[in-house]
Write a protein that holds these residues in place. Structure first.
Motif, PDB file in Angstrom:
ATOM      1  N   LEU A  95      25.804  71.675  76.087  1.00 21.69           N
ATOM      2  CA  LEU A  95      24.925  70.808  76.683  1.00 21.69           C
ATOM      3  C   LEU A  95      25.646  69.589  77.153  1.00 21.69           C
ATOM      4  O   LEU A  95      25.365  69.240  78.021  1.00 21.69           O
ATOM      5  CB  LEU A  95      24.039  70.729  75.794  1.00 21.69           C
ATOM      6  CG  LEU A  95      22.640  71.602  75.475  1.00 21.69           C
ATOM      7  CD1 LEU A  95      21.791  71.380  74.614  1.00 21.69           C
ATOM      8  CD2 LEU A  95      21.975  71.866  76.943  1.00 21.69           C
ATOM      9  N   TRP A  96      26.455  69.031  76.218  1.00 17.57           N
ATOM     10  CA  TRP A  96      27.310  67.730  76.691  1.00 17.57           C
ATOM     11  C   TRP A  96      28.251  68.113  77.787  1.00 17.57           C
ATOM     12  O   TRP A  96      28.304  67.589  78.551  1.00 17.57           O
ATOM     13  CB  TRP A  96      28.145  67.565  75.476  1.00 17.57           C
ATOM     14  CG  TRP A  96      28.876  66.352  75.710  1.00 17.57           C
ATOM     15  CD1 TRP A  96      28.589  64.914  75.441  1.00 17.57           C
ATOM     16  CD2 TRP A  96      30.364  66.164  76.096  1.00 17.57           C
ATOM     17  NE1 TRP A  96      29.169  64.063  75.765  1.00 17.57           N
ATOM     18  CE2 TRP A  96      30.459  64.915  76.246  1.00 17.57           C
ATOM     19  CE3 TRP A  96      31.071  66.901  76.456  1.00 17.57           C
ATOM     20  CZ2 TRP A  96      31.934  64.293  76.587  1.00 17.57           C
ATOM     21  CZ3 TRP A  96      32.544  66.680  76.759  1.00 17.57           C
ATOM     22  CH2 TRP A  96      32.796  65.270  76.850  1.00 17.57           C
ATOM     23  N   LEU A  97      28.874  69.373  77.791  1.00 17.95           N
ATOM     24  CA  LEU A  97      29.646  69.749  78.815  1.00 17.95           C
ATOM     25  C   LEU A  97      28.786  69.780  80.296  1.00 17.95           C
ATOM     26  O   LEU A  97      29.383  69.557  81.312  1.00 17.95           O
ATOM     27  CB  LEU A  97      30.460  71.088  78.644  1.00 17.95           C
ATOM     28  CG  LEU A  97      31.550  71.089  77.587  1.00 17.95           C
ATOM     29  CD1 LEU A  97      31.901  72.588  77.415  1.00 17.95           C
ATOM     30  CD2 LEU A  97      32.630  70.116  77.878  1.00 17.95           C
ATOM     31  N   LEU A  98      27.575  70.357  80.160  1.00 20.93           N
ATOM     32  CA  LEU A  98      26.746  70.441  81.135  1.00 20.93           C
ATOM     33  C   LEU A  98      26.349  69.035  81.645  1.00 20.93           C
ATOM     34  O   LEU A  98      26.256  68.734  82.924  1.00 20.93           O
ATOM     35  CB  LEU A  98      25.426  71.330  80.780  1.00 20.93           C
ATOM     36  CG  LEU A  98      24.323  71.596  81.963  1.00 20.93           C
ATOM     37  CD1 LEU A  98      25.028  72.321  83.001  1.00 20.93           C
ATOM     38  CD2 LEU A  98      23.223  72.343  81.415  1.00 20.93           C
ATOM     39  N   LEU A  99      26.150  68.180  80.970  1.00 23.84           N
ATOM     40  CA  LEU A  99      25.900  66.837  81.434  1.00 23.84           C
ATOM     41  C   LEU A  99      26.951  66.118  82.084  1.00 23.84           C
ATOM     42  O   LEU A  99      26.863  65.305  82.884  1.00 23.84           O
ATOM     43  CB  LEU A  99      25.420  65.838  80.156  1.00 23.84           C
ATOM     44  CG  LEU A  99      24.150  66.193  79.318  1.00 23.84           C
ATOM     45  CD1 LEU A  99      24.203  65.376  78.226  1.00 23.84           C
ATOM     46  CD2 LEU A  99      22.962  65.939  80.269  1.00 23.84           C
ATOM     47  N   HIS A 100      28.118  66.654  81.779  1.00 19.78           N
ATOM     48  CA  HIS A 100      29.446  66.275  82.511  1.00 19.78           C
ATOM     49  C   HIS A 100      30.042  67.366  83.330  1.00 19.78           C
ATOM     50  O   HIS A 100      31.132  67.600  83.525  1.00 19.78           O
ATOM     51  CB  HIS A 100      30.621  65.732  81.324  1.00 19.78           C
ATOM     52  CG  HIS A 100      30.093  64.699  80.493  1.00 19.78           C
ATOM     53  ND1 HIS A 100      29.453  65.103  79.496  1.00 19.78           N
ATOM     54  CD2 HIS A 100      30.371  63.341  80.431  1.00 19.78           C
ATOM     55  CE1 HIS A 100      29.041  63.840  78.774  1.00 19.78           C
ATOM     56  NE2 HIS A 100      29.632  62.888  79.620  1.00 19.78           N
TER      57      HIS A 100
END
Length: 419
Positions: free
Chosen positions: A24-29
């Motif tokens: 999810l953190w990667l998706l936010l970036h």
């Protein structure tokens, strides 16, 4: 349940939460330069959301050449609009995570039975994040969930297994292949019969609910050679030998255009037909099997059809990781080395897309090396999978026999005159 098993399950749950938080953190970036600068979520908020708007009007997007999905994809793409308080992307990701958790729960439940192992649940938990955040913004996780449920229910209820496979096929076609290794006799008749009934019933409901349910077939016929496919790798290498073709955006993906592309596409289709023949020959000549044979055969079948496809998108690895995870729930699987190759292929795939996709699209030496490595791993996995499956199921005459998933012991099914 033994204390050790409970601790392992708690560890798996903790690992799943940690890795999915990272995804999810990667998706936010999503569009960060370190990730290739490619917003992989745009397919959700640009294509899926627009298609959901069309589907809400009671019709499939028949005039959109990018619509290449079977009719079961319609309800899947509409479902995020039913979650209140979330935008389409947020709801889509939430539903994907729910399907992801369902796969883990099914694998963990199967792995805790007597004679089974939690390796499959571990592979799914730790293997899927190797694809970075791409699985969160593709609906392949849901199709994989239906395939996993089909395989894990086949021995106890062939009809339920067949129904799950049919629903999966209506969503993404390939899950029907998981029935390739159903034990001969009554189990096969029940599984395929239930698949036919469930598929026909679901298709009938979709045809009554939406107009143009089979429009996707027209678009599939126009597909070319995607740059990530085996044929695409050959064409990429050919550019360094003077081939004048190049990659362009067609049918929702980068495909090659230029001389001989049609011949490569035709060859891919011919190899797919050969793969079907190889699979059919195995089915007719197999003499015996283990409780893991239906799982192993499913992985072999999907691998064969994947490596011969004109399209080999990064999310295809989601399917293969899911099926490999099912194989690893059994201690008698023949596919452990294949699973290791697929994990390695998933790691390379993350470099192919999105991290260094510009290199792949431009057919640079780095891009060609990545594609040769990824597809080399998949090709090796496919050959090894078939060889090991044939080795296990050849030998003395007999019948492929279903095995109880309840206690890990063998039980023979009635065959021949007893049916």
């Amino acid at each position: 349940m033994p204390l050790t098993t409970r601790r392992r399950l708690h560890g798996l749950a903790a690992a799943w939460l940690a890795t999915r938080a990272l995804m999810l953190w990667l998706l936010l970036h999503d569009a960060a330069p370190q990730l290739g600068g490619i917003p992989v979520a745009r397919e959700v908020w640009r294509l899926y959301r627009n298609w959901a708007g069309v589907l809400a009007q009671g019709t499939f997007p028949a005039d959109d050449k990018l619509w290449q999905y079977p009719p079961g994809a319609g309800p899947v793409l509409l479902s995020p609009t039913l979650l209140p308080g979330l935008d389409y992307l947020q709801a889509f990701v939430l539903l994907t995570l729910a399907a992801d958790a369902l796969v883990l729960a099914a694998l963990a439940r199967a792995g805790t039975r007597e004679g089974r192992t939690l390796l499959g649940a571990a592979l799914w938990t730790l293997g899927l994040p190797l694809l970075l955040h791409v699985p969160l913004v593709r609906y392949d996780v849901l199709a994989t969930a239906l395939a996993v449920l089909s395989l894990l229910t086949l021995a106890r209820s062939p009809r339920a297994g067949g129904a799950f496979a049919a629903l999966g096929a209506l969503v993404k076609v390939w899950p029907v292949l998981v029935l390739a290794g159903t034990p001969r006799g009554r189990a096969t008749r029940r599984a395929w019969g239930a698949a036919a009934v469930a598929g026909a019933a679901a298709l009938g409901v979709l045809a009554l609910t939406f107009a143009h349910p089979l429009a996707f077939l027209r678009q599939q016929g126009g597909r070319g050679v995607q740059i990530e496919s085996f044929g695409g790798t050959l064409l990429s290498l050919a550019t360094h030998a003077g081939w004048p073709g190049r990659a362009g955006y067609r049918y929702g993906a980068l495909e090659f255009t230029g001389p001989y592309v049609d011949a490569v596409a035709t060859a891919s289709l011919a190899l797919t037909a050969v793969a079907f023949g190889v699979l059919l020959h195995w089915r007719l000549t197999a003499r015996h099997g283990t409780e893991a044979t239906p799982y192993d055969a499913a992985l072999t079948a999907v691998l064969l059809f994947t490596v011969t496809s004109r399209v080999l998108s990064p999310q295809y690895l989601v399917w293969l990781l899911g099926l490999a995870a099912v194989c690893l729930t059994s201690r008698r699987t023949s596919q452990r080395p294949v699973a290791a190759l697929l994990v390695a292929a998933a790691a390379v795939t993350a470099l192919v897309y999105p991290t260094l996709y510009d290199e792949v699209a431009a057919s640079t030496p780095v891009g060609c090396a990545l594609m040769a490595a990824r597809n080399g791993l998949l090709g090796t996995a496919a050959v090894l999978s078939l060889v090991r499956l044939r080795r296990v199921t050849s030998g003395s005459p007999g019948e492929l026999r279903p095995v109880s998933l309840e206690a890990g012991h063998t039980r023979r099914a009635a065959t021949g005159a007893a049916d």
